[in-house]
Structure formats: structure tokens, C-alpha cells
Design an enzyme around this catalytic site. Sequence first.
Site, mmCIF file in Angstrom:
data_model
loop_
_atom_site.group_PDB
_atom_site.id
_atom_site.type_symbol
_atom_site.label_atom_id
_atom_site.label_comp_id
_atom_site.label_asym_id
_atom_site.label_seq_id
_atom_site.Cartn_x
_atom_site.Cartn_y
_atom_site.Cartn_z
ATOM 1 N N ALA A 242 39.360 42.137 34.730
ATOM 2 C CA ALA A 242 39.910 42.528 36.037
ATOM 3 C C ALA A 242 40.620 41.353 36.725
ATOM 4 O O ALA A 242 40.219 40.205 36.534
ATOM 5 C CB ALA A 242 38.770 43.025 36.914
ATOM 6 N N GLY B 42 43.339 42.930 35.694
ATOM 7 C CA GLY B 42 43.864 43.711 34.586
ATOM 8 C C GLY B 42 45.267 43.438 34.086
ATOM 9 O O GLY B 42 45.775 44.208 33.266
ATOM 10 N N ASP C 249 28.097 42.790 32.742
ATOM 11 C CA ASP C 249 28.147 41.375 32.400
ATOM 12 C C ASP C 249 28.513 41.300 30.919
ATOM 13 O O ASP C 249 27.808 41.895 30.081
ATOM 14 C CB ASP C 249 26.774 40.743 32.669
ATOM 15 C CG ASP C 249 26.802 39.244 32.472
ATOM 16 O OD1 ASP C 249 27.534 38.766 31.567
ATOM 17 O OD2 ASP C 249 26.110 38.543 33.213
ATOM 18 N N CYS D 72 42.929 29.754 33.302
ATOM 19 C CA CYS D 72 44.043 29.348 34.176
ATOM 20 C C CYS D 72 43.614 28.107 34.955
ATOM 21 O O CYS D 72 43.748 28.058 36.177
ATOM 22 C CB CYS D 72 44.449 30.487 35.113
ATOM 23 S SG CYS D 72 43.094 31.138 36.101
#
Length: 449
Positions: A267, A269, A312, A380
Site C-alpha cells: 500500500a 499500491g 503482517d 526509498c
Amino acid sequence: MTTSDPLSRQSAKVQRDAKISDSVKARRCAALAVMDVTANGTALELALAATEDYAGLAPRDRAFARAIAATVFRRSGQIKAVLKPFVRKAPTAPVQAVLRTAVAQIIFMDVPPHAAVSESVDVLKSRKTTQGFANFANAVLRKVVEDGKKLAAASPPKANIPGWIRGEWERSYGKIPMTKIAVQLIKDPGLDLTVRQNREDLAAATGGTPVGQQSLRLKTIGDVTALPGFEDGQWWAQDLAAAQPAQILMRQFEDVKNIRALDMCAAPGGKTLQLAAAGMDVTAVDKSSGRLKRLEENLARTKLSAKIVHKDALEFDAEPFDAVLLDAPCSATGTFRRHPDVLHNRSPKSVADLVRLQDKLLPKAASLTAPGGVLVYAVCSLQPDEGFPRIKKFLENVPDFRLIPLLSLPGLDLPPERFEGGVVRTLPCDMPKSGGLDGFFIAAFRRKA
Ligand SMILES: C[S@@+](CC[C@H](N)C(=O)[O-])C[C@H]1O[C@@H](n2cnc3c(N)ncnc32)[C@H](O)[C@@H]1O
């Protein structure tokens, strides 16, 4: 924040606030959000949303509040240098926050200085705990109007990057790249879209520039929902660098149609959409229900499908997949161009906690990769610990996986050193003429058949 912060804890507030203009309220939201990000590590968007006036403001005033707070984080070192000569003893946190937001407006934003000064003073006057500092702030800010630009110019952009982060980046990437990275922090990053088809038509309709394999680069962000093709899901917002991990994964297959793919931390997404749009049979796992809701909205808008699992990832089990993408939770410091607060709500400890999680998620992702299958790891982050050492440890501890050397990225003009060790490391200062890109670390592996 709203119940415990000193700026908000006032009894006759409602009555007094009726007299306050929306532009003062916007400035107050910015100052409160700056405090929340700095003191509690809250993400800027959440900190703004938590301020009591924000939801009631018009979109234009909300955008103004966000721009002020973002400028405080883009220019933190320079703002400090501007205030230093005029503020001998550090005032309380709320007063400091208002001063910082005022300097952001006076020196770095297109705001008339007299409005920035008088409305920032009004913010202080609007609360009992800060109203005693109104004259002090007025005097300081008048000096800032006179001498602030010179003081800001004498402070280099790299002063805007907190010392511990600057140290890690300088050691990993070198002093010159570090200086260039700092320049990206003070620039407007624009907006990248990942486009499903007819990219040239969308380029003509928006004035955007095609870049990389699937992206279109627009100069300004603006209202994305007003862009052509939004309603019928022709594209989604995704940084050029963020589009690379899914592309790398897909390139490892001759034909991606119906390949079973797992997006392990999926997410909201962007990467799930890429895989689904290419025809993969995607399972998208994430443990955040709020973020999964955004994934569902994105799938609905683009009319794409994926099996969504709210769990999870460490507890997720299924038949192994041919393609696994682990876009791991990370410090996200590589996204500072659009989220400058990430440089101010992270710490060496929070990075160390994430590294421990990455070290658990990578072997879990390996266990969900079928023999002969492909696993891509991405973060990132620009913090070195979240990159190469993670995959080194993984390869030492998990048998049967070998690195797939990455030597170039189609359509991206990156220097050869970004592919050192067979992995990809993008830096925000890369491709400067086309506007830079987010900082990502990406590695790909194949499991023995
Ligand atoms: C870098 S973001 C993913 C971005 C996403 N891949 C995209 O392209 O839009 C990391 C995600 O990991 C999720 N996450 C963090 N820990 C997790 C865990 N243990 N299991 C599953 N998801 C997790 C977070 O909720 C967050 O959505």
C-alpha cells in the site's frame, strides 16, 4: 497534539477564533504542524490534519499552510542561520515554531513581508501562552525583513540537512554529490505520472515530458484529480525512481501475463498497479488498513484487480510465487523532495529499528519465492544501512539465492557508479536536467530452480 500543545490549550478559544482570519489560521496550522513533526516525529500530512482548524479551511488556505510547513523543513538550516543573530535565548517551542514559519514566508516564499510579519504576530496573540511574545517576535521579524536575505544567502543549502544524515550521505556518496543532493531539497520537484498507454497523447494534453519507460513528468503538482485521464484511471502519481522496482521485476520474465506475483508491502499500491496493469496475477499484502483503503481506491479508479490481504507480511503464508516484490518499510529519506519532513522526524534509532525489520522481511520474502522465481528488494531510503548491508547479510544467510546483476535502467541516464555491485542506487541529484528523481536502493535475486 491538539489537546496537549500549549498553543491550543485555551478556554475562551472559540470566541476569540471567530475574529481570526483564515490566513492567520492557516499560519497557525503550519506552526502547530512544525512543532508536532519536530517533537513527536509525526508525518507532516498527519500533523497538519490533526490541527483543529485545518479541515475547516478552504483548499487554498490548506495548501498555503502545507507550503509554509514544507518550506520550514526544506530550509531548516538557513532559517536557523537567519534567526540566530536576533534571538539570543531560545524562546519556548511554540514561539520558535511561529518564528520559523514567519522566516520561511519572508525569505523563501512569495508572500508580502508585512503580511507575514503582522499575521505571524497575530498567531502569537491568538493564544494566552504566547501572546506575551508578540512584541518580541515583531521586533525580531522586522530585523529579518531588513537583513534576512543576506544571512540566508551566506548559509549553503547543505545546512538544511540535519547533521547525522549529512554525515551518512557524505560518507556514502561523497562531498560533491552531497552538495548536489542538498540543492534538490530546495527545488520544486514537480509530479511524475506512470502512464498505462498513449503516453504521447497525455504528454500533448498536459505539456508533460515522457521520461523512462512509462513515466510522464509534469513541472508543477497542482490538482491531480483535474488532469485528463484521472477519472478513467489512465495513470497514477508515482516518482520515476519508484516505478523502477516493478519494471525490474517484470523484465526478468519473457511474458508476464498471468505470472503469480506477490507485492509484500503493497500500500498505497503504485507498484501493485504496475504489476496488475501488465497482466500479472497479483496478491497485495500490507498491514496498514488505512493505506490498504487507498490501494483499493486506486484499483477501483484504474479498474485493475489484485487480491488484497490485510496482514503482517511476517505472518503471511501461501503457495510460493514466481515473482516477489519487497518494497520494504524504510526511513523514506529518498523521498525528501516531496516530503521534506522525513529529514526531521527520523533518527539513527528509528533507522536501526527499520533495519531489524528489513532483516526479517527479506528471508520471509525468500520463503515465499518459488524455485526459479525472482525476488526484488527495494527501499526509498538514502541511508546506507538500509541498502547494500541488508542484501549482503541476506545472501550470506539464505541459501539458493543469487544476485541478478543490474547494469542499466532503460530510459534513465544514470552514471555507471550507480550500478556498483550489481544493484541500483538512484540519487536525487541524478538526471538534474530533467528534474532529478527520488533516492532508491534496488536489488534483484533469482532462486535456484
Ligand atoms: C514503502 S511503503 C510501500 C509502498 C508501496 N509498495 C507502493 O508502491 O505504493 C511500505 C509499506 O509497508 C507496510 N508495512 C510495514 N510493515 C509491514 C509488515 N510487517 N507487513 C506488511 N506490511 C508492512 C506499510 O504499511 C507501508 O504501506
